[in-house]
Design an enzyme around this catalytic site. Structure first.
Site: not given
Length: 218
Positions: A10, A12, A168
């Site tokens: 990922d 961001d 995240d």
């Protein structure tokens, strides 16, 4: 021998702390529309499901009629400031270099529009790690739907069982699990205010270069 030979990572909140970019672009947009500024905390809680969801969430239920205008202004502002108020998390360069040296196949998969993602990776010196980059507009559906993860595995030529998802948020975990991939979650990212350790995962890391050495052995 490692059980993995590929990783889908990922962007961001995992590779780059982009909260500042989101905050600036959104508040420039809201100022254009004559709306009150949004707080950094509110922005952080809404990140993760794509730009459309971010804008609609922060507009709130009574200002959805402004969405089209907000979208157009946001796109223009974000393009202008992309990467200017963000920073690569500590350990990311080192972690990606370790994965590259272990000859893992790497892809970046984000819900951010793919053009913004490519520009950000380039500006932060991360583009050369990722032969494959996919965004929220690359497929019919976004994470947490597993489709983007399955499609990225296919593009990498990797089996889901041998592909590690690194993210995240619960969105990343749901997408990975639905596609048949194990997931590692970073503790420093954006997870809608929920402690990341409450989301089932193979491991939780404070730095990307803390991936276990035995996972990287071929």
């Amino acid at each position: 021998m490692s059980r993995f030979d590929a990783a889908i990572i990922d962007l961001d909140g995992t590779l780059v702390d982009t909260l500042g970019d989101f905050e600036v672009a959104l508040n420039l947009t809201f100022a254009d529309l004559g709306l009150s500024a949004v707080s950094r905390q509110a922005v952080s809680l809404a990140i993760g499901k794509g730009s459309e969801h971010l804008i609609r969430t922060l507009l709130g239920p009574h200002k959805q009629h402004l969405y089209i205008r907000a979208w157009d202004h946001y796109q223009a502002h974000y393009q202008n400031i992309n990467g200017q108020h963000s920073a690569v998390f500590e350990g990311v360069y080192e972690g990606l270099l370790r994965l590259q040296q272990a000859r893992w196949r790497l892809a970046c998969l984000t819900n951010k529009p793919v053009d913004f993602a490519r520009d950000l990776l380039q500006s932060k010196g991360l583009a050369d790690f990722f032969p494959k980059v996919f965004g929220g507009d690359s497929f019919e559906r976004k994470k947490p739907d597993p489709l983007p993860v399955r499609a990225t595995c296919h593009a990498l030529g990797s089996l889901p069982a041998r592909t590690l998802m690194v993210g995240d948020s619960r969105n990343d975990a749901l997408a990975a699990n639905g596609a048949g991939c194990d997931v590692v979650l970073m503790r420093y990212g954006y997870n809608h205010g929920e402690p990341i350790d409450t989301v089932p995962a193979l491991a939780y890391l404070d730095r990307l270069d803390a991936l276990p050495a035995d996972w990287l052995q071929n």
